[in-house]
Design an enzyme around this catalytic site. Structure first.
Site, PDB file in Angstrom:
ATOM      1  CG  HIS A 126      12.641  -5.108  -2.283  1.00 34.53           C
ATOM      2  ND1 HIS A 126      11.343  -4.427  -2.050  1.00 34.53           N
ATOM      3  CD2 HIS A 126      12.516  -6.609  -2.229  1.00 34.53           C
ATOM      4  CE1 HIS A 126      10.374  -5.439  -1.874  1.00 34.53           C
ATOM      5  NE2 HIS A 126      10.874  -6.752  -1.898  1.00 34.53           N
ATOM      6  CD  GLU A 127      15.236  -9.374  -3.013  1.00 34.23           C
ATOM      7  OE1 GLU A 127      15.074 -10.165  -2.068  1.00 34.23           O
ATOM      8  OE2 GLU A 127      14.243  -9.083  -3.619  1.00 34.23           O
ATOM      9  CE  LYS A 134      -0.506 -39.482  -4.816  1.00 32.86           C
ATOM     10  NZ  LYS A 134       0.418 -38.528  -4.838  1.00 32.86           N
ATOM     11  N   GLY A 168       3.824 -35.979  -6.716  1.00 37.06           N
ATOM     12  CA  GLY A 168       5.414 -36.132  -6.344  1.00 37.06           C
ATOM     13  C   GLY A 168       5.844 -36.906  -5.221  1.00 37.06           C
TER      14      GLY A 168
END
Length: 607
Positions: free
Chosen positions: A418-419, A201, A198
Site C-alpha cells: 500500500h505505502e 497573534k 498558532g
C-alpha cells in the site's frame, strides 16, 4: 430580637421540665405494679419495648394517677401475662416507633426554631456584604502587564514582517499621541488581528505594548460572558475604566468571536442575551473614546467572518491585519528564535527543517523544537541533533511511533504494498512533491504506515493537472494492494475519503468538471439560527444550490474523475510491477526507506 429568643427558651424549658416531672410521677416499682394488677386496679396494660404501662380503673380515686409505668422484666413476663389472663385484664404489645424518651420530642421543635433563628441572624449580618460580592463578581479578569520584562518586543516575533510594519504606526501613536492630535488626525481605536490559530497573534499584540512601553491588559473573550445576564457588561465597563486610569495603554481581547458574534438572528436562547449585552457594552465603550484617549484595543480571532458588522465599522475595529502562515524564510526565522533556547548540535540543519514544514504555523514550529529537545534528553544526548528534529516533525505529522504494535506477516506485506503504491506513483508523476520517507512502522491511533512528501517550495496555487495527479497518488495504495495481493483491505479508507472530497471540490467549487460549465455549486457557509457560521463541512454536505438533475450530474462527474484516476494509477503500477515488488520487499525487510533510497531503486528499475 435577643430578648425574644430568651423568652422562647424559657417557655420551652419550662414545658420540658413539666413533661419530665409528669413522666416521673407515674413511674412505680415493678412489685407495686404487680400488686395493682392483682387488686384489679388496672383496666388494661400496654407492653412496650422497655416498660409496662397500665391504665388505672376509672372512678377509684380522684387523686390517683390515670396510668402507671414500670420497667419491663422479661424473666417474669410469662407469670405476669398468665396472671393477667386469669383476672381478665386485657393487654396489648405496642412497638416504639423511635427509641427516644418522650421529652426529647420537645427538643426537636426547639432545634428547628434555633436553626431558623441562626439562618435569619446570618442573613442579617451578611446583608451588607451582598452588594460588595456582586460588585466583585463584575470585576474584569484581564491580566495586567506593566513591567517591560514581562512583555515581548518585535525582536521576539520572528516573521510577520508586513504585520509588524502595519502595526508600527500603533506603536508610534502610543509613544507620542500628541503628534497626531496636533495634526488633527485620529489613529484607529481598534485593530483586528486575523489569522489561523498558532500564527502569533497574541505574541504580536504583546510586542506592540512592549515596543511602546505602555501597560498591557490581556483578556479572553470567553472571560466576559457568564450565565448571569449583565455580568459580562459589568466586566467590560470595569476593564475600560481601569484602562483609562492608566492613560496610554493597550487592551487585548483574544478570541474576540466568543463575545462579538453576529447579533439578533433567531432570537435569544440560553446565554444569548448575556453575550449580546456584553457586545453592546463593548461597542459603547469603544464609542466613548475621545480625541485625548491614548488607548488602543486589539482583538484577535480566526473566525472574522462571524463577527458582528458593528464591530468592524469605522471607529471600532476598523483596521484589519492578516497574520498568515509563515513562508520558508519566516519559518527559518521562527526556528532560529526557538532554537536559541535549546542546546543545538552544529550539525542540525534548520534550513532543511524549515523546508520540511511547509504549512505549519509558529506554534507548530515551537512544538517541534521542544519535542526534539525532549527526544534528545530521552536518549541522553548533550545537544539536539538533526535526527531529533526530523523525528519531532514525523511525530507531529503522523503521530507517536508505536513499535510495540506488531503486525502479522500478511498484514505487514499488505501495508508495504500500500505505502509503496503511494510512493511509486508520486515518484513517477513529475507534478507531485518528492517523497521524503516511506515507513510501515505504525504511528498514532490508526496509521499502520505512512508516506511523507516534501514540497519543493511554498505553494499557493494548484493546477487542474496537479490535482488530477494527486488523485492518482491517493488511489495508488489501494490499486497496489489489489494488483499485488489480489484483494482489497480497509487500509484505503482515508485515501478514498480524501480523494472523493478533492474530486467533489473540483466539480462543485473550482469549475474543473466536464459538462457542468463554470458555475460554483458549493454554497457559502451558512449562518446558524444563532448567527454563528457553521463549522467546516465536507464539500456537498451543506444545503444544495442546484437542481436534482444537476446534483446527479455532479455525482456522475465525481465518479468519472475517480475512475479515471484509478485507471491511471493501475496503468502506472502495472507498468512498473517489478519495481513495486522490489521496493515492497525492501520496505518489508527494513520497515523504513528514505526518499533517496526510494528514488535510487526506482531509477535502477527504469534503467
Amino acid at each position: 430580637m435577643r430578648s425574644l429568643w430568651i423568652v422562647l427558651v424559657l417557655v420551652l424549658g419550662s414545658a420540658l421540665l413539666l413533661q419530665v416531672m409528669a413522666a416521673s410521677d407515674d413511674r412505680i416499682p415493678y412489685a407495686r405494679f404487680r400488686s395493682l394488677a392483682e387488686r384489679g386496679e388496672l383496666a388494661e396494660i400496654e407492653i412496650r419495648d422497655d416498660m409496662y404501662i397500665g391504665r388505672a380503673v376509672s372512678g377509684l380515686s380522684a387523686r390517683a394517677p390515670q396510668s402507671y409505668r414500670t420497667g419491663r422484666i422479661e424473666q417474669t413476663e410469662k407469670d405476669l401475662l398468665a396472671d393477667l389472663d386469669r383476672r381478665g385484664i386485657p393487654y396489648t404489645r405496642v412497638a416504639d416507633e423511635l427509641g427516644l424518651p418522650p421529652y426529647l420530642w420537645l427538643l426537636l421543635p426547639l432545634a428547628g426554631l434555633a436553626a431558623m433563628g441562626h439562618l435569619a441572624s446570618r442573613r442579617a449580618t451578611t446583608a451588607g456584604t451582598i452588594s460588595g460580592a456582586a460588585t466583585a463578581f463584575g470585576k474584569h479578569k484581564a491580566r495586567l502587564y506593566e513591567e517591560r520584562g514581562a512583555i515581548a518586543t518585535f525582536r521576539d516575533v520572528a516573521g510577520n514582517a508586513e504585520a509588524k510594519t502595519e502595526l508600527s504606526e500603533i506603536v508610534d501613536f502610543l509613544k507620542a499621541p500628541e503628534r497626531y492630535e496636533k495634526l488633527g488626525g485620529r489613529m484607529p481605536r481598534g485593530v483586528l488581528l486575523v489569522g489561523p490559530p498558532g500564527t502569533g497573534k497574541t505574541l504580536l499584540a504583546r510586542a506592540i505594548a512592549g515596543e511602546a512601553s505602555v501597560p498591557f491588559f490581556s483578556a479572553s473573550g470567553s472571560e466576559f460572558v457568564e450565565m448571569f445576564v449583565g455580568v459580562g457588561a459589568a466586566r467590560v465597563r470595569d476593564l475600560f475604566s481601569q484602562a483609562r486610569e492608566k492613560g496610554a495603554c493597550l487592551v487585548f481581547i483574544d478570541e474576540l468571536d466568543a463575545v462579538g458574534k453576529v447579533r439578533g438572528l433567531g432570537g435569544s436562547v440560553g446565554g444569548h442575551d448575556e453575550r449580546e449585552q456584553t457586545l453592546n457594552q463593548l461597542l459603547t465603550e469603544m464609542d466613548g473614546f475621545d480625541a485625548h484617549t491614548a488607548m488602543v484595543v486589539i482583538g484577535a480571532t480566526n473566525r472574522a467572518e462571524i463577527l458582528d458588522p458593528a464591530l468592524l465599522r469605522p471607529g471600532r475595529f476598523d483596521r484589519r491585519v492578516h497574520i498568515d502562515r509563515p513562508d520558508l524564510a519566516e519559518r527559518k526565522e521562527i526556528l532560529a528564535v526557538h532554537a536559541r533556547k535549546v542546546a543545538l548540535d552544529p550539525g542540525a540543519d534548520l534550513d532543511a527543517v524549515a523546508a520540511q514544514t511547509a504549512g505549519l504555523v509558529g506554534a507548530d514550529l515551537a512544538n517541534i523544537v521542544n519535542e526534539a529537545a525532549l527526544l534528545a534528553a530521552r536518549r541522553g544526548a548533550e545537544a539536539v541533533g538533526h535526527g531529533d528534529l526530523e523525528a519531532a516533525i514525523e511525530r507531529g505529522l503522523a503521530g507517536l511511533e508505536r513499535r510495540g504494535r506488531r503486525l502479522g506477516a500478511r498484514e505487514k506485506l499488505v501495508v508495504a504494498y500500500h505505502e509503496v503504491g503511494h510512493a511509486l506513483t508520486a515518484s513517477l508523476l513529475p507534478t507531485q512533491d518528492p517523497v521524503r520517507k516511506v515507513s510501515i512502522v505504525p504511528r498514532g491511533p490508526g496509521a499502520l504506515g505512512y508516506t511523507i512528501q516534501q514540497p519543493r517550495e511554498d505553494r499557493y496555487l494548484w493546477s487542474r493537472q496537479e490535482i488530477l495527479d494527486r488523485l492518482v497518488v491517493l488511489l495508488g495504495g489501494r490499486v497496489a494492494e489489489e494488483e499485488a495481493v489480489g484483494d482489497l483491505s480497509t487500509g484505503a479508507q482515508d485515501d478514498l475519503l480524501n480523494a472523493t472530497e478533492l474530486a467533489r471540490r473540483m466539480v462543485r467549487e473550482l469549475g474543473m468538471g466536464q459538462g457542468l460549465g463554470l458555475s460554483a455549486l458549493e454554497p457559502r457557509r451558512p449562518l446558524s439560527f444563532l448567527g454563528e457560521a457553521q463549522g467546516a463541512m465536507p464539500s456537498g454536505a451543506g444545503p444544495r444550490e442546484c437542481s436534482d438533475a444537476t446534483a446527479r450530474a455532479i455525482d456522475a462527474e465525481v465518479a468519472r474523475i475517480l475512475a479515471d484516476a484509478e485507471a491511471r494509477a493501475r496503468a502506472l503500477i502495472q507498468g512498473h510491477r517489478p519495481t513495486l515488488e522490489r521496493v515492497a520487499a525492501r520496505l518489508y525487510e527494513v520497515e523504513t526507506l528514505s526518499g533517496d533510497e526510494l528514488r535510487e531503486m526506482v531509477a535502477s528499475g527504469e534503467a
